[in-house]
Design a protein around this motif. Sequence first.
Motif, mmCIF file in Angstrom:
data_model
loop_
_atom_site.group_PDB
_atom_site.id
_atom_site.type_symbol
_atom_site.label_atom_id
_atom_site.label_comp_id
_atom_site.label_asym_id
_atom_site.label_seq_id
_atom_site.Cartn_x
_atom_site.Cartn_y
_atom_site.Cartn_z
ATOM 1 N N SER A 39 -34.891 12.264 9.123
ATOM 2 C CA SER A 39 -34.053 12.430 10.313
ATOM 3 C C SER A 39 -33.361 13.779 10.275
ATOM 4 O O SER A 39 -33.298 14.445 9.246
ATOM 5 C CB SER A 39 -33.008 11.317 10.393
ATOM 6 O OG SER A 39 -32.050 11.436 9.360
ATOM 7 N N THR A 40 -32.866 14.156 11.429
ATOM 8 C CA THR A 40 -32.018 15.326 11.571
ATOM 9 C C THR A 40 -30.780 14.852 12.319
ATOM 10 O O THR A 40 -30.774 13.734 12.832
ATOM 11 C CB THR A 40 -32.761 16.467 12.327
ATOM 12 O OG1 THR A 40 -31.994 17.651 12.270
ATOM 13 C CG2 THR A 40 -33.077 16.089 13.757
ATOM 14 N N ARG A 41 -29.757 15.656 12.345
ATOM 15 C CA ARG A 41 -28.530 15.253 13.047
ATOM 16 C C ARG A 41 -28.182 16.257 14.137
ATOM 17 O O ARG A 41 -28.383 17.456 13.969
ATOM 18 C CB ARG A 41 -27.363 15.134 12.071
ATOM 19 C CG ARG A 41 -27.502 13.929 11.149
ATOM 20 C CD ARG A 41 -26.230 13.735 10.357
ATOM 21 N NE ARG A 41 -26.369 12.661 9.399
ATOM 22 C CZ ARG A 41 -25.886 11.433 9.580
ATOM 23 N NH1 ARG A 41 -25.244 11.127 10.681
ATOM 24 N NH2 ARG A 41 -26.036 10.513 8.655
ATOM 25 N N GLY A 44 -23.066 16.612 17.017
ATOM 26 C CA GLY A 44 -22.097 15.526 17.025
ATOM 27 C C GLY A 44 -22.296 14.524 15.901
ATOM 28 O O GLY A 44 -21.566 13.545 15.792
ATOM 29 N N GLY A 45 -23.314 14.746 15.044
ATOM 30 C CA GLY A 45 -23.545 13.881 13.894
ATOM 31 C C GLY A 45 -24.464 12.695 14.149
ATOM 32 O O GLY A 45 -24.644 11.850 13.277
ATOM 33 N N ILE A 46 -25.062 12.631 15.334
ATOM 34 C CA ILE A 46 -25.957 11.525 15.657
ATOM 35 C C ILE A 46 -27.340 11.811 15.080
ATOM 36 O O ILE A 46 -27.876 12.906 15.225
ATOM 37 C CB ILE A 46 -26.086 11.337 17.187
ATOM 38 C CG1 ILE A 46 -24.708 11.164 17.817
ATOM 39 C CG2 ILE A 46 -27.022 10.177 17.525
ATOM 40 C CD1 ILE A 46 -23.966 9.945 17.367
ATOM 41 N N ARG A 47 -27.920 10.822 14.421
ATOM 42 C CA ARG A 47 -29.255 10.993 13.849
ATOM 43 C C ARG A 47 -30.299 11.004 14.947
ATOM 44 O O ARG A 47 -30.219 10.274 15.923
ATOM 45 C CB ARG A 47 -29.576 9.843 12.896
ATOM 46 C CG ARG A 47 -28.964 9.995 11.551
ATOM 47 C CD ARG A 47 -29.605 8.987 10.602
ATOM 48 N NE ARG A 47 -29.208 9.297 9.264
ATOM 49 C CZ ARG A 47 -28.541 8.468 8.465
ATOM 50 N NH1 ARG A 47 -28.242 7.268 8.866
ATOM 51 N NH2 ARG A 47 -28.209 8.834 7.253
ATOM 52 N N ARG A 48 -31.322 11.799 14.719
ATOM 53 C CA ARG A 48 -32.493 11.837 15.581
ATOM 54 C C ARG A 48 -33.721 11.761 14.684
ATOM 55 O O ARG A 48 -33.737 12.310 13.584
ATOM 56 C CB ARG A 48 -32.533 13.117 16.414
ATOM 57 C CG ARG A 48 -31.405 13.213 17.411
ATOM 58 C CD ARG A 48 -31.561 12.186 18.514
ATOM 59 N NE ARG A 48 -30.497 12.292 19.491
ATOM 60 C CZ ARG A 48 -29.649 11.311 19.778
ATOM 61 N NH1 ARG A 48 -29.731 10.154 19.146
ATOM 62 N NH2 ARG A 48 -28.727 11.473 20.689
ATOM 63 N N PHE A 49 -34.728 11.067 15.183
ATOM 64 C CA PHE A 49 -35.931 10.809 14.402
ATOM 65 C C PHE A 49 -37.155 11.380 15.097
ATOM 66 O O PHE A 49 -37.221 11.440 16.323
ATOM 67 C CB PHE A 49 -36.098 9.293 14.214
ATOM 68 C CG PHE A 49 -34.941 8.672 13.492
ATOM 69 C CD1 PHE A 49 -34.908 8.619 12.113
ATOM 70 C CD2 PHE A 49 -33.861 8.166 14.193
ATOM 71 C CE1 PHE A 49 -33.826 8.066 11.440
ATOM 72 C CE2 PHE A 49 -32.775 7.603 13.539
ATOM 73 C CZ PHE A 49 -32.757 7.561 12.159
ATOM 74 N N SER A 50 -38.143 11.763 14.316
ATOM 75 C CA SER A 50 -39.377 12.326 14.837
ATOM 76 C C SER A 50 -40.241 11.219 15.447
ATOM 77 O O SER A 50 -40.625 10.269 14.767
ATOM 78 C CB SER A 50 -40.150 13.001 13.700
ATOM 79 O OG SER A 50 -41.478 13.256 14.075
#
Length: 64
Positions: A39-41, A44-50
């Motif tokens: 994941s990346t953030r 704002g600190g929210i995780r995002r996934f590929s």
Amino acid sequence: MDGWDFSPGQLLGPSDVAAMFRVDPKTVSRWADDGKLASTRTLGGIRRFSRQQVEHLMYGGNTR
């Protein structure tokens, strides 16, 4: 990051991934914490996934 596509059009939020796997979003966060899902953030600190990795896992692929 680990060879997965993290470009803006290819990102999924935790609730999106959770819905795809039919699990709680907290489970998705735990997978990321355990290194099972990259994941990346956001700022704002929210995780995002590929999306690429999630689909790879969904359709029987092994993690890299």
